[in-house]
Design a protein around this motif. Structure first.
Motif, PDB file in Angstrom:
ATOM      1  N   PRO A 115    -126.693  94.032 -33.383  1.00 46.79           N
ATOM      2  CA  PRO A 115    -128.108  94.429 -32.723  1.00 46.79           C
ATOM      3  C   PRO A 115    -128.679  93.277 -31.399  1.00 46.79           C
ATOM      4  O   PRO A 115    -128.056  92.294 -31.307  1.00 46.79           O
ATOM      5  CB  PRO A 115    -128.908  93.962 -33.975  1.00 46.79           C
ATOM      6  CG  PRO A 115    -127.811  92.843 -34.761  1.00 46.79           C
ATOM      7  CD  PRO A 115    -126.704  93.536 -34.433  1.00 46.79           C
ATOM      8  N   CYS A 116    -129.122  93.992 -30.654  1.00 47.80           N
ATOM      9  CA  CYS A 116    -129.641  93.192 -29.585  1.00 47.80           C
ATOM     10  C   CYS A 116    -130.414  92.182 -29.991  1.00 47.80           C
ATOM     11  O   CYS A 116    -131.575  92.223 -30.357  1.00 47.80           O
ATOM     12  CB  CYS A 116    -130.365  94.194 -28.238  1.00 47.80           C
ATOM     13  SG  CYS A 116    -131.169  93.315 -27.159  1.00 47.80           S
ATOM     14  N   PRO A 117    -130.207  90.759 -29.697  1.00 49.70           N
ATOM     15  CA  PRO A 117    -131.066  89.832 -30.144  1.00 49.70           C
ATOM     16  C   PRO A 117    -132.538  89.866 -29.501  1.00 49.70           C
ATOM     17  O   PRO A 117    -133.649  89.537 -30.430  1.00 49.70           O
ATOM     18  CB  PRO A 117    -130.395  88.413 -29.469  1.00 49.70           C
ATOM     19  CG  PRO A 117    -128.940  88.888 -29.281  1.00 49.70           C
ATOM     20  CD  PRO A 117    -128.998  90.186 -28.899  1.00 49.70           C
ATOM     21  N   GLU A 118    -132.828  90.330 -28.385  1.00 51.34           N
ATOM     22  CA  GLU A 118    -134.220  90.312 -27.681  1.00 51.34           C
ATOM     23  C   GLU A 118    -134.900  91.704 -28.411  1.00 51.34           C
ATOM     24  O   GLU A 118    -135.981  91.422 -28.348  1.00 51.34           O
ATOM     25  CB  GLU A 118    -133.935  90.790 -26.208  1.00 51.34           C
ATOM     26  CG  GLU A 118    -133.499  89.680 -25.235  1.00 51.34           C
ATOM     27  CD  GLU A 118    -131.990  89.503 -25.346  1.00 51.34           C
ATOM     28  OE1 GLU A 118    -131.675  88.489 -24.693  1.00 51.34           O
ATOM     29  OE2 GLU A 118    -131.237  90.258 -25.899  1.00 51.34           O
ATOM     30  N   LEU A 119    -134.051  92.764 -28.621  1.00 56.80           N
ATOM     31  CA  LEU A 119    -134.856  93.655 -29.591  1.00 56.80           C
ATOM     32  C   LEU A 119    -135.372  93.024 -30.986  1.00 56.80           C
ATOM     33  O   LEU A 119    -136.325  93.412 -31.367  1.00 56.80           O
ATOM     34  CB  LEU A 119    -134.023  94.821 -29.900  1.00 56.80           C
ATOM     35  CG  LEU A 119    -134.540  96.065 -30.618  1.00 56.80           C
ATOM     36  CD1 LEU A 119    -135.635  96.714 -30.008  1.00 56.80           C
ATOM     37  CD2 LEU A 119    -133.206  97.055 -30.925  1.00 56.80           C
ATOM     38  N   LEU A 120    -134.435  92.457 -31.783  1.00 53.91           N
ATOM     39  CA  LEU A 120    -134.824  91.713 -32.974  1.00 53.91           C
ATOM     40  C   LEU A 120    -136.007  90.900 -32.635  1.00 53.91           C
ATOM     41  O   LEU A 120    -136.980  91.042 -33.561  1.00 53.91           O
ATOM     42  CB  LEU A 120    -133.773  91.000 -33.459  1.00 53.91           C
ATOM     43  CG  LEU A 120    -132.739  91.711 -33.976  1.00 53.91           C
ATOM     44  CD1 LEU A 120    -131.441  90.777 -34.596  1.00 53.91           C
ATOM     45  CD2 LEU A 120    -133.185  92.874 -35.217  1.00 53.91           C
ATOM     46  N   GLU A 121    -136.206  90.110 -31.718  1.00 51.22           N
ATOM     47  CA  GLU A 121    -137.273  89.278 -31.334  1.00 51.22           C
ATOM     48  C   GLU A 121    -138.367  90.034 -31.210  1.00 51.22           C
ATOM     49  O   GLU A 121    -139.737  89.658 -31.635  1.00 51.22           O
ATOM     50  CB  GLU A 121    -137.044  88.369 -30.084  1.00 51.22           C
ATOM     51  CG  GLU A 121    -138.119  87.121 -29.951  1.00 51.22           C
ATOM     52  CD  GLU A 121    -137.539  86.508 -28.725  1.00 51.22           C
ATOM     53  OE1 GLU A 121    -138.568  85.753 -28.211  1.00 51.22           O
ATOM     54  OE2 GLU A 121    -136.764  86.370 -28.352  1.00 51.22           O
ATOM     55  N   TYR A 122    -138.339  90.925 -30.284  1.00 47.41           N
ATOM     56  CA  TYR A 122    -139.438  92.117 -29.965  1.00 47.41           C
ATOM     57  C   TYR A 122    -140.025  92.519 -31.275  1.00 47.41           C
ATOM     58  O   TYR A 122    -141.284  92.831 -31.637  1.00 47.41           O
ATOM     59  CB  TYR A 122    -138.966  93.103 -28.889  1.00 47.41           C
ATOM     60  CG  TYR A 122    -140.193  94.269 -28.695  1.00 47.41           C
ATOM     61  CD1 TYR A 122    -140.992  93.729 -27.827  1.00 47.41           C
ATOM     62  CD2 TYR A 122    -140.144  95.298 -29.330  1.00 47.41           C
ATOM     63  CE1 TYR A 122    -141.976  94.722 -27.602  1.00 47.41           C
ATOM     64  CE2 TYR A 122    -141.014  96.185 -29.012  1.00 47.41           C
ATOM     65  CZ  TYR A 122    -141.972  96.153 -28.275  1.00 47.41           C
ATOM     66  OH  TYR A 122    -142.889  96.659 -28.000  1.00 47.41           O
ATOM     67  N   LEU A 123    -139.268  93.106 -32.258  1.00 46.03           N
ATOM     68  CA  LEU A 123    -139.728  93.731 -33.530  1.00 46.03           C
ATOM     69  C   LEU A 123    -139.705  92.556 -34.472  1.00 46.03           C
ATOM     70  O   LEU A 123    -140.237  92.730 -35.643  1.00 46.03           O
ATOM     71  CB  LEU A 123    -138.484  94.546 -34.077  1.00 46.03           C
ATOM     72  CG  LEU A 123    -137.952  95.676 -33.245  1.00 46.03           C
ATOM     73  CD1 LEU A 123    -136.805  96.411 -33.938  1.00 46.03           C
ATOM     74  CD2 LEU A 123    -139.096  96.809 -33.089  1.00 46.03           C
TER      75      LEU A 123
END
Length: 334
Positions: A115-123
């Protein structure tokens, strides 16, 4: 005369593929020799009938056995990216089945989907994320078609994790516990499934744009594609001549692209629960699989549903077979 290429992509949930002497989940859940022979003959016969170019599997506890079976069926290229987990006390009892992929064609690459870390943070998922079953991201160079990326997935099930410990280890008959499971528990299951799907969707669209690859997301989604948890996966972008990089990405239910969809009347179910049919297994495809687009390399796309082993009236699983239909799309190039 130019050679016409035909490819078939399939997905099949095997239902607890655990070779003896291994058990799945509990010590007494295993196959005797007769049951295992019946199951492997069923799987072998169905794969022979489908004759897939690429096939993804779910609920795999014995990947080595499955790899041998696939090699004997002309699918010599086999990959997994995870392993089932043995019980600490009874090592022959296995948990956490995995996904697998087999192919007639060599892999250009295969990796666990990270998973993209920035995506997890965004979610707003700040905790350490882990897929319930790690997807495989695999790429091929298919003659006559080009670079193709396949995601083999098995999203979070609709099974609810017990909340009994929050009520002082309440009994399963506690009406409050039942209500919480039906509401909060169900919602949490949907959130987990949607998060997994979001990560796959993001990576698929990003890879399409960066690599220009044809894309397939295949597997057991454990929900209907139109559900609130998954409907975004087939969200289409508005057409814009100014942004061809956006127009080139996206996913479609391959059934909607198939030339034989009208012959089904409606999309056939892939699973039955208490006599009701549900469509849980999908092959999502990018625009490069659409035979109706100008300059498409695809002449025909046909959808297949292999469900003759399913009995809508059966209340319990028959481990000798599978509780899911196998599905496939067959692509004939121009």
């Amino acid at each position: 005369m130019a050679q016409k290429h035909t490819y078939k992509f399939a997905s099949f949930n095997l239902l607890n593929f655990a070779a003896p002497p291994y058990s799945f989940y509990q010590l007494d859940e295993s196959y005797n020799d007769t049951q295992w022979l019946t199951k492997t003959q069923f799987i072998t016969g169905l794969i022979q009938h489908m004759d897939p170019s690429v096939i993804v599997f779910q609920e795999v506890f014995s990947p080595e056995t499955l790899a041998t079976l696939c090699e004997d069926l002309g699918l010599p290229y086999f990959a997994t990216v995870d392993t089932p987990k043995p019980d600490l006390v009874y090592p022959n009892v296995l948990f956490n089945p995995i996904v697998a992929i087999a192919s007639k064609f060599p892999f250009k690459s295969f990796t666990p989907l990270e998973p993209c870390p920035e995506l997890l943070e965004y979610l707003n998922n700040q905790h350490q994320f882990k897929f319930n079953r790690t997807p495989i991201k695999c790429s091929f160079e298919l003659p006559g078609f080009g670079l193709t990326t396949v995601y083999a997935v098995h999203f979070k099930s609709q099974r609810v994790h017990s909340m009994a410990h929050m009520l002082g280890n309440a009994s399963v008959e506690d009406p409050l516990l039942t209500l919480l499971h039906q509401t909060v528990g169900t919602m949490q299951s949907q959130i987990s499934r949607s998060l997994e799907a979001s990560i796959v969707y993001y990576d698929a669209l990003k890879t399409q744009r960066e690599k220009g690859a044809a894309t397939l997301v295949m597997g057991d989604f454990n929900d209907h594609i139109a559900s609130p948890a998954l409907s975004f996966m087939t969200q289409q972008f508005p057409t814009s001549a100014m942004h061809q990089d956006v127009n080139s990405v996206g996913l479609f239910d391959s059934f909607c692209l198939a030339d034989n969809q009208l012959s089904f009347g409606q999309k056939p179910p892939t699973h039955y629960y208490q006599g009701t049919g549900n469509t849980l297994d999908y092959i999502l495809a990018s625009k490069k699989f659409n035979p109706n687009l100008e300059q498409s390399k695809v002449r025909r796309l046909t959808y297949h549903n292999y469900a003759s082993h399913l009995d809508p009236n059966r209340d319990e699983e028959d481990i000798r077979y599978s509780d899911h239909a196998a599905i496939a799309i067959e692509m004939i190039l121009q």
